[in-house]
Write a protein that holds these residues in place. Sequence first.
Motif, PDB file in Angstrom:
ATOM      1  N   PRO A  35       0.812  -1.233   0.000  1.00  0.00           N
ATOM      2  CA  PRO A  35       0.000   0.000   0.000  1.00  0.00           C
ATOM      3  C   PRO A  35       0.838   1.273   0.000  1.00  0.00           C
ATOM      4  CG  PRO A  35      -0.854  -1.573   1.601  1.00  0.00           C
ATOM      5  CD  PRO A  35       0.436  -2.129   1.084  1.00  0.00           C
ATOM      6  N   MET A  36       1.904   1.281   0.786  1.00  0.00           N
ATOM      7  CA  MET A  36       2.744   2.477   0.827  1.00  0.00           C
ATOM      8  C   MET A  36       3.487   2.650  -0.496  1.00  0.00           C
ATOM      9  SD  MET A  36       5.663   3.480   3.529  1.00  0.00           S
ATOM     10  CE  MET A  36       7.041   4.401   2.949  1.00  0.00           C
ATOM     11  N   LEU A  37       3.974   1.556  -1.079  1.00  0.00           N
ATOM     12  CA  LEU A  37       4.669   1.637  -2.359  1.00  0.00           C
ATOM     13  C   LEU A  37       3.742   2.117  -3.469  1.00  0.00           C
ATOM     14  CD1 LEU A  37       6.902  -1.553  -2.236  1.00  0.00           C
ATOM     15  CD2 LEU A  37       7.650   0.822  -2.150  1.00  0.00           C
ATOM     16  N   ASP A  38       2.513   1.625  -3.458  1.00  0.00           N
ATOM     17  CA  ASP A  38       1.539   2.075  -4.461  1.00  0.00           C
ATOM     18  C   ASP A  38       1.273   3.568  -4.324  1.00  0.00           C
ATOM     19  OD1 ASP A  38       1.372  -0.483  -5.462  1.00  0.00           O
ATOM     20  OD2 ASP A  38      -0.457  -0.993  -4.357  1.00  0.00           O
ATOM     21  N   GLN A  39       1.183   4.023  -3.093  1.00  0.00           N
ATOM     22  CA  GLN A  39       0.957   5.447  -2.841  1.00  0.00           C
ATOM     23  C   GLN A  39       2.153   6.271  -3.329  1.00  0.00           C
ATOM     24  OE1 GLN A  39       0.347   6.355   1.294  1.00  0.00           O
ATOM     25  NE2 GLN A  39      -0.181   8.480   0.894  1.00  0.00           N
ATOM     26  N   LEU A  40       3.374   5.787  -3.059  1.00  0.00           N
ATOM     27  CA  LEU A  40       4.569   6.491  -3.519  1.00  0.00           C
ATOM     28  C   LEU A  40       4.659   6.519  -5.039  1.00  0.00           C
ATOM     29  CD1 LEU A  40       7.313   5.311  -1.007  1.00  0.00           C
ATOM     30  CD2 LEU A  40       6.450   7.624  -1.323  1.00  0.00           C
ATOM     31  N   ARG A  41       4.338   5.386  -5.666  1.00  0.00           N
ATOM     32  CA  ARG A  41       4.358   5.336  -7.126  1.00  0.00           C
ATOM     33  C   ARG A  41       3.345   6.321  -7.716  1.00  0.00           C
ATOM     34  NH1 ARG A  41       3.659  -0.299  -6.967  1.00  0.00           N
ATOM     35  NH2 ARG A  41       5.630  -1.168  -6.331  1.00  0.00           N
ATOM     36  N   GLY A  42       2.189   6.428  -7.078  1.00  0.00           N
ATOM     37  CA  GLY A  42       1.173   7.374  -7.547  1.00  0.00           C
ATOM     38  C   GLY A  42       1.619   8.807  -7.383  1.00  0.00           C
ATOM     39  N   THR A  43       2.306   9.104  -6.284  1.00  0.00           N
ATOM     40  CA  THR A  43       2.772  10.467  -6.012  1.00  0.00           C
ATOM     41  C   THR A  43       3.987  10.819  -6.860  1.00  0.00           C
ATOM     42  OG1 THR A  43       2.020  10.235  -3.740  1.00  0.00           O
ATOM     43  CG2 THR A  43       3.522  12.044  -4.191  1.00  0.00           C
ATOM     44  N   ALA A  44       4.991   9.920  -6.870  1.00  0.00           N
ATOM     45  CA  ALA A  44       6.240  10.201  -7.591  1.00  0.00           C
ATOM     46  C   ALA A  44       6.082  10.002  -9.091  1.00  0.00           C
ATOM     47  CB  ALA A  44       7.352   9.322  -7.058  1.00  0.00           C
ATOM     48  N   GLY A  45       5.252   9.035  -9.456  1.00  0.00           N
ATOM     49  CA  GLY A  45       4.982   8.790 -10.873  1.00  0.00           C
ATOM     50  C   GLY A  45       6.223   8.513 -11.679  1.00  0.00           C
ATOM     51  N   ASP A  46       6.432   9.299 -12.726  1.00  0.00           N
ATOM     52  CA  ASP A  46       7.552   9.082 -13.636  1.00  0.00           C
ATOM     53  C   ASP A  46       8.851   9.728 -13.160  1.00  0.00           C
ATOM     54  OD1 ASP A  46       6.486  11.576 -13.957  1.00  0.00           O
ATOM     55  OD2 ASP A  46       6.719  11.629 -16.131  1.00  0.00           O
ATOM     56  N   LYS A  47       8.857  10.260 -11.953  1.00  0.00           N
ATOM     57  CA  LYS A  47      10.077  10.866 -11.408  1.00  0.00           C
ATOM     58  C   LYS A  47      11.053   9.811 -10.893  1.00  0.00           C
ATOM     59  CE  LYS A  47       7.722  15.085 -10.053  1.00  0.00           C
ATOM     60  NZ  LYS A  47       7.279  15.922  -8.941  1.00  0.00           N
ATOM     61  N   THR A  95       8.702   1.341   9.280  1.00  0.00           N
ATOM     62  CA  THR A  95       7.732   1.783  10.280  1.00  0.00           C
ATOM     63  C   THR A  95       6.509   2.400   9.620  1.00  0.00           C
ATOM     64  OG1 THR A  95       9.521   2.185  11.853  1.00  0.00           O
ATOM     65  CG2 THR A  95       7.424   3.260  12.312  1.00  0.00           C
ATOM     66  N   LEU A  96       6.734   3.241   8.648  1.00  0.00           N
ATOM     67  CA  LEU A  96       5.613   3.900   7.973  1.00  0.00           C
ATOM     68  C   LEU A  96       4.757   2.913   7.181  1.00  0.00           C
ATOM     69  CD1 LEU A  96       7.329   7.202   6.769  1.00  0.00           C
ATOM     70  CD2 LEU A  96       5.761   6.895   8.704  1.00  0.00           C
ATOM     71  N   ALA A  97       5.382   1.877   6.649  1.00  0.00           N
ATOM     72  CA  ALA A  97       4.624   0.896   5.858  1.00  0.00           C
ATOM     73  C   ALA A  97       3.897  -0.114   6.735  1.00  0.00           C
ATOM     74  CB  ALA A  97       5.560   0.166   4.898  1.00  0.00           C
ATOM     75  N   ALA A  98       4.536  -0.562   7.795  1.00  0.00           N
ATOM     76  CA  ALA A  98       3.989  -1.685   8.564  1.00  0.00           C
ATOM     77  C   ALA A  98       3.159  -1.281   9.775  1.00  0.00           C
ATOM     78  CB  ALA A  98       5.132  -2.590   9.009  1.00  0.00           C
ATOM     79  N   HIS A  99       3.291  -0.063  10.241  1.00  0.00           N
ATOM     80  CA  HIS A  99       2.613   0.312  11.498  1.00  0.00           C
ATOM     81  C   HIS A  99       1.791   1.579  11.336  1.00  0.00           C
ATOM     82  CE1 HIS A  99       4.893  -2.881  13.204  1.00  0.00           C
ATOM     83  NE2 HIS A  99       6.043  -2.294  12.921  1.00  0.00           N
ATOM     84  N   GLN A 100       0.872   1.555  10.409  1.00  0.00           N
ATOM     85  CA  GLN A 100       0.007   2.715  10.150  1.00  0.00           C
ATOM     86  C   GLN A 100      -1.183   2.693  11.109  1.00  0.00           C
ATOM     87  OE1 GLN A 100      -0.991   2.831   5.986  1.00  0.00           O
ATOM     88  NE2 GLN A 100       1.142   2.891   5.360  1.00  0.00           N
ATOM     89  N   PHE A 101      -0.922   3.039  12.357  1.00  0.00           N
ATOM     90  CA  PHE A 101      -1.974   3.013  13.376  1.00  0.00           C
ATOM     91  C   PHE A 101      -3.117   3.965  13.036  1.00  0.00           C
ATOM     92  CE2 PHE A 101       0.924   6.331  14.719  1.00  0.00           C
ATOM     93  CZ  PHE A 101       0.082   7.335  15.162  1.00  0.00           C
ATOM     94  N   TRP A 102      -2.811   5.046  12.350  1.00  0.00           N
ATOM     95  CA  TRP A 102      -3.821   6.048  12.013  1.00  0.00           C
ATOM     96  C   TRP A 102      -4.859   5.517  11.011  1.00  0.00           C
ATOM     97  CZ3 TRP A 102       1.345   6.194  10.916  1.00  0.00           C
ATOM     98  CH2 TRP A 102       1.707   6.011   9.579  1.00  0.00           C
ATOM     99  N   ALA A 103      -4.521   4.440  10.307  1.00  0.00           N
ATOM    100  CA  ALA A 103      -5.445   3.897   9.309  1.00  0.00           C
ATOM    101  C   ALA A 103      -6.294   2.751   9.853  1.00  0.00           C
ATOM    102  CB  ALA A 103      -4.663   3.421   8.087  1.00  0.00           C
ATOM    103  N   GLU A 104      -6.009   2.318  11.067  1.00  0.00           N
ATOM    104  CA  GLU A 104      -6.735   1.185  11.666  1.00  0.00           C
ATOM    105  C   GLU A 104      -8.096   1.632  12.190  1.00  0.00           C
ATOM    106  OE1 GLU A 104      -6.152  -2.024  11.749  1.00  0.00           O
ATOM    107  OE2 GLU A 104      -4.192  -1.889  10.797  1.00  0.00           O
ATOM    108  N   LYS A 105      -9.108   0.828  11.908  1.00  0.00           N
ATOM    109  CA  LYS A 105     -10.469   1.110  12.395  1.00  0.00           C
ATOM    110  C   LYS A 105     -10.730   0.434  13.741  1.00  0.00           C
ATOM    111  CE  LYS A 105     -11.548   3.221   8.552  1.00  0.00           C
ATOM    112  NZ  LYS A 105     -10.820   4.437   8.429  1.00  0.00           N
ATOM    113  N   ASP A 106     -10.190  -0.777  13.893  1.00  0.00           N
ATOM    114  CA  ASP A 106     -10.397  -1.544  15.122  1.00  0.00           C
ATOM    115  C   ASP A 106      -9.538  -0.943  16.246  1.00  0.00           C
ATOM    116  OD1 ASP A 106     -11.087  -3.603  16.913  1.00  0.00           O
ATOM    117  OD2 ASP A 106      -9.358  -4.812  16.275  1.00  0.00           O
ATOM    118  N   PRO A 107     -10.138  -0.572  17.397  1.00  0.00           N
ATOM    119  CA  PRO A 107      -9.372   0.052  18.487  1.00  0.00           C
ATOM    120  C   PRO A 107      -8.239  -0.830  19.008  1.00  0.00           C
ATOM    121  CG  PRO A 107     -11.721   0.323  18.868  1.00  0.00           C
ATOM    122  CD  PRO A 107     -11.576  -0.577  17.679  1.00  0.00           C
TER     123      PRO A 107
END
Length: 190
Positions: A35-47, A95-107
């Motif tokens: 998910p993080m890599l996909d987000q980076l690819r979308g942001t960085a694109g052809d850079k 850490t940013l890829a594996a521990h995205q606590f802010w995206a978790e719905k379950d407490p």
Amino acid sequence: MILRRVARPMLAGIFIWGGVQALRSPEAHAEAAKPMLDQLRGTAGDKIPDSVPTDAVTLVKIDGAVKVVAGLLFATNRLPRLASLALSGSLVPTTLAAHQFWAEKDPAQRTQQLIHFLKNAGLLGGLLLATADTEGKPSLGWRAKRAGKQLKSQAHDLGEWAQDTGETVGEAVTAAPHKARKALSGLTSR
């Protein structure tokens, strides 16, 4: 110092273990990174240059190798500042890829991810301290600044010497070794 000899392997252990686990099963780790890599690819694109791998499995293998090699270097006190810097650089994306606590719905899951995120932040703090640890020796910046001041002082002294003797600076530089030997021989002949 004995504290460094004990603390460095303790700090490096989790990175070595994590790197070995990533190399043993990169596919499982790649799923967490996707998910993080996909987000980076979308942001960085052809850079992103073509020579930089973007495949999640390849990146996980590279990250695992960095953790094992840098962890072993750090644990054995070989290039500890560089090794801790490499481990720091490896820890942030993990850490940013594996521990995205802010995206978790379950407490409960959010709490677990927050604990792991904070644990990694603490590890990062330790690594940053290790990166700055000069083991009591002056830093490169301090040594460079001191060398610059000494050079400036010597140049000033040489300029005054040239002015006092009526020589040009070039003549003073050429004559300096001879005059120094003469002055030293005068001291030793007494």
